[in-house]
Design an enzyme around this catalytic site. Structure first.
Site, mmCIF file in Angstrom:
data_model
loop_
_atom_site.group_PDB
_atom_site.id
_atom_site.type_symbol
_atom_site.label_atom_id
_atom_site.label_comp_id
_atom_site.label_asym_id
_atom_site.label_seq_id
_atom_site.Cartn_x
_atom_site.Cartn_y
_atom_site.Cartn_z
ATOM 1 N N TYR A 142 1.117 -1.543 -0.205
ATOM 2 C CA TYR A 142 -0.114 0.263 -0.336
ATOM 3 C C TYR A 142 0.351 1.426 0.351
ATOM 4 C CZ TYR A 142 -4.317 -1.695 0.953
ATOM 5 O OH TYR A 142 -5.826 -2.830 1.013
ATOM 6 N N LYS A 212 3.713 -15.333 2.808
ATOM 7 C CA LYS A 212 3.656 -16.248 1.756
ATOM 8 C C LYS A 212 5.360 -16.209 1.183
ATOM 9 C CE LYS A 212 2.191 -18.011 -2.649
ATOM 10 N NZ LYS A 212 1.447 -18.957 -2.330
ATOM 11 N N ASP A 244 -2.651 -17.796 0.787
ATOM 12 C CA ASP A 244 -3.605 -19.043 -0.092
ATOM 13 C C ASP A 244 -4.517 -19.628 1.213
ATOM 14 O OD1 ASP A 244 -0.833 -20.521 -0.100
ATOM 15 O OD2 ASP A 244 -0.650 -20.376 -1.661
ATOM 16 N N ASP A 268 -6.273 -7.195 4.688
ATOM 17 C CA ASP A 268 -7.264 -6.050 3.878
ATOM 18 C C ASP A 268 -7.573 -7.298 3.247
ATOM 19 O OD1 ASP A 268 -9.097 -4.317 2.467
ATOM 20 O OD2 ASP A 268 -7.743 -5.069 0.830
ATOM 21 N N ASP A 272 -11.984 -9.404 5.507
ATOM 22 C CA ASP A 272 -13.269 -9.318 4.353
ATOM 23 C C ASP A 272 -13.407 -10.112 4.036
ATOM 24 O OD1 ASP A 272 -13.032 -6.992 3.660
ATOM 25 O OD2 ASP A 272 -13.592 -7.228 1.779
HETATM 26 C C1 IPM Z 1 -10.455 -1.765 4.220
HETATM 27 C C2 IPM Z 1 -10.141 -0.860 3.229
HETATM 28 C C3 IPM Z 1 -9.684 -0.197 2.747
HETATM 29 C C4 IPM Z 1 -8.374 -0.724 2.490
HETATM 30 C C5 IPM Z 1 -9.927 0.468 1.345
HETATM 31 C C6 IPM Z 1 -11.032 1.644 1.169
HETATM 32 C C7 IPM Z 1 -8.343 1.570 0.659
HETATM 33 O O1 IPM Z 1 -10.198 -1.873 2.133
HETATM 34 O O2 IPM Z 1 -10.279 -0.356 5.409
HETATM 35 O O3 IPM Z 1 -10.191 -2.466 4.932
HETATM 36 O O4 IPM Z 1 -7.865 -1.077 1.174
HETATM 37 O O5 IPM Z 1 -7.518 -0.988 3.846
HETATM 38 MG MG MG Z 2 -10.859 -3.896 3.253
#
Ligand code: IPM
Ligand code: MG
Length: 377
Positions: A142, A212, A244, A268, A272
């Site tokens: 990032y 990884k 993975d 990240d 999710d």
């Molecule tokens: C998160 C989001 C952010 C990230 C984006 C919106 C930049 O996906 O906080 O997980 O990738 O960190």
């Molecule tokens: Mg995110």
């Protein structure tokens, strides 16, 4: 005691969900006899509309002058065709970087009353799951060197790329090239490792470091520093898992995990994934912390533009983020528990926003959710 909280409502559903977290904080303040002063600031698309940039300096300065930041979400399709440096998301990355928030805590837990919303079979999760993801937040791909350039020109991209021994200059085809570089310094790894080990020692004593390292040098350094740090924590068991494989194990055997520590990008992605096990991404809060008590608190989800203004977004992730603010920045555990308990009671009473709706439950919208939870405090 008075606290000053910088509030960035942001874009899309950001304002609606943030309002519910503020209702909750006000209710906490009333019950526990202190006050919050809010300063409302612009970032993301909302700031682009007014100032032409996603993260105005006054926003950063005002955040720095506050005890904590509460953020809704940023991102608006209106700005999708902007160059990378002028996208609303830059606001979040800029805040994390400029406020020194290298540590991101993302707890993924299944509330007992939401067991039905979990897509995995009950024998896999057993109705309960409690994972803490510790995501490195200001390093890695990032924040590494990046560029999009024509490779054949004596461009910045080419110049930077040629610095890297693995890059085969002659073999690049003509045309455009873009790159992002994963870079970790050992100090960056060590400071996030310490937080993760501290957290693991206060929880189940089991830390899984996700990398990884069968492919990436940066992951091999990551793994080595995790091992070195482990020496100082005899009470914590450390294991390593490839990213993975982690995505499989989260679905196959999620109860294996207690605390996970990982890089910015992997964190990240797997947060999710973990959120879906809990039933909805609308349930997961986060705390972004630096060296001191200051922190930025936001749901892990985005601005969900298609739900803007429909009063259907789930504000619980933001409300729980406000709870984390009470716990981590203000060190008011009793008040944080009151927020968590109110959310639990809300669910136990059968209220559900559309994302977590199941048969026989009581449908509620964004505002009503905030009213009920604030009332339950
Ligand atoms: C998160 C989001 C952010 C990230 C984006 C919106 C930049 O996906 O906080 O997980 O990738 O960190
Ligand atoms: Mg995110």
């Amino acid at each position: 005691m008075d606290y000053k909280i910088a509030v960035i409502k942001g874009d899309g559903i950001g304002p609606e969900i943030t309002d519910q977290a503020i209702k909750t904080l006000d209710s906490v303040a009333k019950k526990f006899g202190h006050t919050f002063e809010y300063e409302y600031l612009l970032a993301g698309g909302a700031a682009l509309d007014v100032h032409g940039i996603p993260l105005p300096k006054e926003t950063v300065d005002a955040c720095k002058a506050s005890d904590a930041v509460l953020l809704g979400a940023v991102g608006d399709p209106k700005w999708d065709n902007e160059p990378g440096s002028n996208r609303p998301e830059i606001a979040i990355l800029g805040l994390r970087e400029q406020l020194g928030l290298f540590c991101n805590l993302r707890p993924a837990l299944i509330f007992e009353d939401l067991a039905d919303a979990c897509p995995l079979r009950p024998e896999i999760v057993g109705g309960a799951l409690d994972i803490l993801i510790v995501r490195e937040l200001t390093g890695g791909i990032y924040f590494g060197p990046r560029a999009t350039e024509k490779i054949e020109s004596a461009s910045a991209a080419g110049a930077v790329l040629r610095e890297f021994p693995g890059y085969k200059a002659g073999s690049a085809p003509d045309g455009r090239v873009a790159f992002d570089v994963e870079i970790y310094h050992e100090n960056e790894i060590r400071r996030i490792a310490k937080v993760a080990f501290d957290m693991a020692s206060k929880r189940g004593g089991h830390l899984t470091s996700v990398d990884k390292s069968n492919v990436l040098d940066s992951s091999r350094l990551w793994r080595a520093v995790m091992e070195e740090t482990c020496a100082g924590y005899p009470g914590v068991t450390l294991d390593h898992m490839y990213v993975d494989n982690t995505t499989q194990q989260l679905i196959k055997n999620p109860k294996f995990f207690d605390v996970i520590v990982t890089t910015n990008m992997f964190g990240d992605i797997i947060s999710d994934e973990a959120s879906q096990i809990t039933g909805s991404i609308g349930m997961l809060p986060s705390a972004s912390l630096g060296e001191g008590s200051f922190g930025l608190y936001e749901p892990i989800h985005g601005s969900a533009p298609k739900y803007t203004g429909l009063d259907r977004a789930n504000p619980i992730a933001t409300i729980l983020s406000a709870g984390m603010l009470l716990r981590y920045t203000l060190d008011r555990a009793e008040e944080a528990d009151a927020v968590d308990d109110a959310v639990r009671a809300f669910l136990a009473q059968g209220y559900r926003t559309p994302d977590i709706m199941t048969d026989g439950m009581k449908p509620v919208g964004t505002r009503e959710t905030g009213d009920i939870i604030a009332g339950l405090i």
